[in-house]
Design a protein around this motif. Structure first.
Motif, mmCIF file in Angstrom:
data_model
loop_
_atom_site.group_PDB
_atom_site.id
_atom_site.type_symbol
_atom_site.label_atom_id
_atom_site.label_comp_id
_atom_site.label_asym_id
_atom_site.label_seq_id
_atom_site.Cartn_x
_atom_site.Cartn_y
_atom_site.Cartn_z
ATOM 1 N N LYS A 229 44.135 -3.292 23.958
ATOM 2 C CA LYS A 229 43.724 -1.883 23.957
ATOM 3 C C LYS A 229 42.219 -1.815 23.903
ATOM 4 C CE LYS A 229 44.336 2.302 21.349
ATOM 5 N NZ LYS A 229 45.175 3.113 20.536
ATOM 6 N N SER A 256 38.212 4.884 37.441
ATOM 7 C CA SER A 256 39.430 4.513 36.702
ATOM 8 C C SER A 256 39.845 3.066 36.908
ATOM 9 C CB SER A 256 40.587 5.430 37.102
ATOM 10 O OG SER A 256 40.938 5.205 38.464
ATOM 11 N N LEU A 260 39.681 -1.834 33.744
ATOM 12 C CA LEU A 260 41.033 -1.510 33.273
ATOM 13 C C LEU A 260 41.891 -2.769 33.140
ATOM 14 C CD1 LEU A 260 43.142 0.760 32.693
ATOM 15 C CD2 LEU A 260 43.554 0.894 35.152
ATOM 16 N N THR A 263 42.003 -5.409 30.191
ATOM 17 C CA THR A 263 42.728 -5.120 28.940
ATOM 18 C C THR A 263 43.844 -6.142 28.719
ATOM 19 O OG1 THR A 263 42.336 -2.810 29.528
ATOM 20 C CG2 THR A 263 43.794 -3.191 27.668
ATOM 21 N N TYR A 297 37.480 6.687 28.008
ATOM 22 C CA TYR A 297 38.527 5.977 28.750
ATOM 23 C C TYR A 297 39.318 5.118 27.764
ATOM 24 C CZ TYR A 297 40.647 4.077 33.018
ATOM 25 O OH TYR A 297 41.514 3.757 34.029
ATOM 26 N N CYS A 299 42.259 2.524 27.419
ATOM 27 C CA CYS A 299 43.030 1.589 28.255
ATOM 28 C C CYS A 299 43.982 0.787 27.369
ATOM 29 C CB CYS A 299 42.098 0.604 28.953
ATOM 30 S SG CYS A 299 40.771 1.350 29.889
ATOM 31 N N SER A 301 47.489 -2.077 27.529
ATOM 32 C CA SER A 301 48.362 -2.890 28.370
ATOM 33 C C SER A 301 49.678 -3.079 27.619
ATOM 34 C CB SER A 301 47.721 -4.243 28.667
ATOM 35 O OG SER A 301 48.667 -5.065 29.319
ATOM 36 N N VAL A 311 48.782 -2.109 33.083
ATOM 37 C CA VAL A 311 47.769 -1.387 32.293
ATOM 38 C C VAL A 311 47.901 0.114 32.526
ATOM 39 C CG1 VAL A 311 45.954 -3.093 31.852
ATOM 40 C CG2 VAL A 311 46.099 -2.050 34.096
ATOM 41 N N GLN A 312 47.597 0.858 31.470
ATOM 42 C CA GLN A 312 47.646 2.316 31.576
ATOM 43 C C GLN A 312 46.334 2.875 31.048
ATOM 44 O OE1 GLN A 312 51.104 2.812 29.159
ATOM 45 N NE2 GLN A 312 52.526 2.633 30.891
ATOM 46 N N GLY A 313 45.812 3.880 31.706
ATOM 47 C CA GLY A 313 44.541 4.451 31.278
ATOM 48 C C GLY A 313 44.649 5.957 31.094
ATOM 49 N N SER A 327 47.918 4.321 35.977
ATOM 50 C CA SER A 327 48.711 3.121 35.706
ATOM 51 C C SER A 327 48.420 2.121 36.791
ATOM 52 C CB SER A 327 50.203 3.437 35.776
ATOM 53 O OG SER A 327 50.645 3.916 34.558
#
Ligand SMILES: CC(C)(COP(=O)(O)OP(=O)(O)OC[C@H]1O[C@@H](n2cnc3c(N)ncnc32)[C@H](O)[C@@H]1OP(=O)(O)O)[C@@H](O)C(=O)NCCC(=O)NCCSC(=O)CCCCC(=O)O
Length: 343
Positions: A229, A256, A260, A263, A297, A299, A301, A311-313, A327
């Motif tokens: 994270k 974005s 990312l 992570t 931001y 982020c 995982s 990964v998601q942001g 994502s």
């Protein structure tokens, strides 16, 4: 399909101008949404963002066919995924009506982008509906697709259903150092190993058109294992201005993809990436926002396995409004870290 007449809001220059198309995917609203143009921030009075003047300023070659060039190329010497997604969204947005705003996109990076040649963007007008309009964009180099992207645009609609998560509590950007300031701080350490110095100087020479302030620098330049994270404040370098949500969505798509995928590696200090690249990228736009103002931001995982990581942001406006979510899955092939980090 017949080409749409070019008007200032659709044309190459139209997308780039600060046209009066404030609005876009708005939910929920903040008082900021109701205000008129805020004063030009001091940092940006004479410096237009290179993302606007160059990276996302596509050249029109024919109906629904555009050419994009590169500004910043990562050390991997493959094109930055965010650049290709951002440019694809610019191309798609040029063929939709004034009152339609990107609400989502779904992309696959099918080949590495070649930094030696420009990228062509071919737009297919998949569907024009009353509320939703869909475009498919193929990014092409050497006659072959490097990215396939579908973008959907929505006409603004009111709804009583409105909720969002709460933004994480973090120090404001004014209390934090930029990556460059942190690097200078590390470089001033007398016991820093020569190879670490070289690595940091290479990072300094990296002219990324976005500014970053990590919330937790020890996590950013990690020593031990941490949870997958990270949080950082981010904004486009230079001035973009208020009022062109179409353009801010394209800049957000660019931003974005930055940092990312890294992570995924945070829990594994004993491994280094020997090959990593984003495989796909999906994004959803929720609210109006300005990418030339600091956004948080977040982020995370949630999973890694089989040489891939998810990964998601979440991009938050600093007033706590959730601006966009994304994502991504990436391929991450690792090798054992031979030397411990000196940072
Ligand atoms: C490479 C992609 C993902 C597809 O891979 P694959 O189907 O394996 O393609 P190949 O051409 O067959 O192989 C490529 C390369 O990988 C080696 N390879 C293949 N399989 C394996 C394996 N099982 N184990 C080890 N190595 C394997 C193969 O030998 C080739 O090596 P090479 O000969 O040395 O080249 C492909 O779909 C692709 O490249 N897609 C594009 C991905 C992309 O460019 N994404 C966007 C850029 S990434 C990015 O921008 C992240 C942000 C960076 C900025 C930041 O945050 O700092």
């Amino acid at each position: 399909m017949a080409e749409k007449e070019e008007d200032p809001n659709h044309s190459v220059s139209g997308l780039m101008n600060n046209c009066n198309t404030a609005g876009g995917p708005v939910s929920p609203k903040s008082p900021e949404d109701e205000t008129s143009e805020s004063p030009v921030p001091e940092y940006a009075q004479d410096l237009k963002s290179v993302l606007v003047t160059s990276v996302l300023n596509l050249e029109k070659l024919d109906v629904d066919l555009y050419r994009g060039t590169h500004h910043w190329v990562p050390r991997t010497q493959r094109l930055f995924g965010g650049q290709i997604v951002g440019q694809a969204l610019v191309a798609a947005a040029k063929s939709v009506g004034d009152n339609f705003y990107a609400h989502s996109l779904h992309c696959y990076f099918v080949r590495a982008g070649d930094p030696k040649v420009p990228v062509l963007y071919q737009v297919e007008r998949t569907r024009d509906g009353r509320s939703f309009t869909v475009r498919s964009v193929k990014a092409i180099q050497h006659g072959q697709p490097i990215l396939i992207c579908q973008a959907s645009f929505h006409m603004q609609q009111e709804s009583p259903l409105q909720h969002q998560f709460t933004m994480p509590t973090v120090p404001p950007p004014e209390d934090l150092l930029t990556v460059e300031e942190l690097i200078h701080l590390y470089l001033s350490k007398p016991d820093l190993a020569e190879n670490a110095k070289q690595g940091l100087n290479k990072l300094l020479a990296n002219e990324v058109p976005i500014e970053i302030k990590p919330v937790n620098p020890p996590q950013f330049y990690r020593r031990g294992a941490t949870e997958p994270k990270k949080l950082f404040w981010v904004r486009a370098r230079g001035y973009i201005g208020e009022g062109n949500m179409k353009l801010h969505c394209c800049v957000a798509a660019y931003v974005s993809d930055f940092a990312l995928l890294g992570t995924v590696l945070l829990p594994y200090p004993n491994y280094r990436a020997k090959f990593s690249a984003s495989l796909d990228h999906a994004m959803w736009f929720h609210s109006t926002f300005r990418t030339d103002e600091w956004m948080l931001y977040e982020c995370v995982s949630p999973w890694a396995g089989g040489s891939r990581g998810l990964v998601q942001g979440r991009l938050w406006r600093r007033d706590g409004v959730l601006a966009a979510s994304c994502s991504q899955e990436g391929v991450v092939r690792v090798k054992p870290a031979t030397e411990p980090s000196k940072l």
